[in-house]
Design a protein around this motif. Sequence first.
Motif: not given
Length: 614
Positions: A472-493
């Motif tokens: 926990p001392n070297s980890t940050i947990v925050t939220i990425f606001p993007s919607p999920m599109m389930y578009a595979g390799p295109t989306e992972v970029q």
Amino acid sequence: MSGNKKQKTDIQRSTNVVYQSHSVSRSKRGQVVGTREGFRGCTVWLTGLSGAGKTTVGFALEEYLVSHGIPCYSLDGDNIRHGLNKDLGFSSAEREENIRRIAEVARLFADAGLICITSFISPFTKDRADARKIHEGAGLPFFEVFLNAPLEVCEKRDVKGLYRKARAGEIKGFTGIDSKYESPEAPELELRTGDLAVNECILLVVNLLKEKGIIPTGLAEEVTELFVPQNKLKLVQSDVKTLPTIAITKLDLQWVQVLAEGWASPLKGFMREREYLQALHFCNLLDSGTINFSIPIVLPVTMETKESLTGSAAVALEYQGRKVAVLRNPEFFQHRKEERCARQWGTTCTKHPYIKMVMESGDWLVGGDLEVLERIKWNDGLDQYRLTPQELKQKFKAMKADAVFAFQLRNPVHNGHALLMTDTRRKLEERGYRRPVLLLHPLGGWTKDDDVPLDWRMKQHAAVLEDGILDPNSTIVTIFPSPMMYAGPTEVQWHCRARMMAGVHFYIVGRDPAGMPHPESGQDLYDPTHGAKVLSMAPGLTSVEIIPFRVAAYNKSKKAMDFYDRERHAEFEFISGTKMRSLARSGQNPPDGFMAPKAWKVLTEYYTSIQKEQ
């Protein structure tokens, strides 16, 4: 500094030589050198005491520029004395000749269209001035950068043990001890390397090169926030009351948040047609160099809305009766949904959950410059975890992180994920990083109905940290606001590039990232290995190092998650997501070592709550 070599002072000068002009112009050379057009030849002359950080900064700057498609080469003092200048010692005359040769070599690199970085003590003002004259005489830019570190700081660093030897009298004429260093009086840039981190030094040099027109302004991962400045807020709030409105959906508002916070920099708002076509067909924005951008970020509207707003100079975006933003100079263009889906997802199957939303959305798209009135808040008890890219950069700086590695997920964390993250940390430390920080970055926008909701995932992630599975001392947990599109390799970029905006250096890519089963056949919609392969080749992502996901499975002998070894296949058990959900629903425990006990308890509570609702 001197050794036992015979000192050479009778340097002969060449005669009977005539300079020959090149047939290829610098502008022509600039068109083919590197991936970004334009002649960028210059020399960045790093000067300072031994131990001030010249080699560290020089090589880091070289790596940064090359990773962004800018050709450059770093000349290091020690390296040069192994080759070109190995015949020179450390007398005054030889030191002068050393710098003269380096200046001439740097001029050649610069003339070839490269940014030449030199890392030399170069203690004497006259020698540095002569180096500048060599460049100015050739019409080439020369930037003197003074790495100003106090002598005591340099002595503490003393990686080579040279100061210790100089203090003991084993080395004579050592700069800073018994030979003077003449500090630059008017360098183009001064870096106080005793106070600044390497990354901070790099950005200062990059900013200098941008100001001087050497590199394009879009080179650095600059975060472009789209919030209305505080001093203009009242004026815009008054203006918005008079504007026609577009009612937006929750999904649209999530994209407004993504744009406003700067995750989609350099976009200034919802994509106009030119940007849309570049993203759709090339997975890049092309007007300021090559910027990886693999997904369209667009605002669909109906034909009726388009007709009512045509000719408007600005429109207000309204969510649930509340004005949230202004869209300036709107541009309407046709929403060719089938073409968009075929290119973005590789399928037009309307049973795909995001494609279904696209097909049901408006027949027109509207782009324009976005001005967001205030920070988007969801009032769900999780807003404190929604940090912007700028805030994350400040957080990393406060933690004195020298490497940031990110892991995106939309599922609960099991010990196989944790194994990969801790193994990544170990490898970074072995490479010399002292304070690597993990960004555990769950996706917080829209997800399909059968995914674990965000609030439960955040509880589960907190339990993983509480159980000590991750530090926990070297980890940050925050939220990425993007919607999920389930578009595979295109989306992972997109997922990777957005993390670049927050200052991430290493990105862990999993098996079948952003993938899902085909809604009809049930087979993988994308090859599970293609996400990692595409990321390793994708243009514009070279400033992030991709860390491929190693397959982890439950080792029955160790009773722990372990990296899978095909030769010991019988020792491993693959616990699928389906089996995990089945165990959680029935209240059973998984094998010991599969998931942190407190984290598993959160998961069983979630599935129990679903059953009660049903």
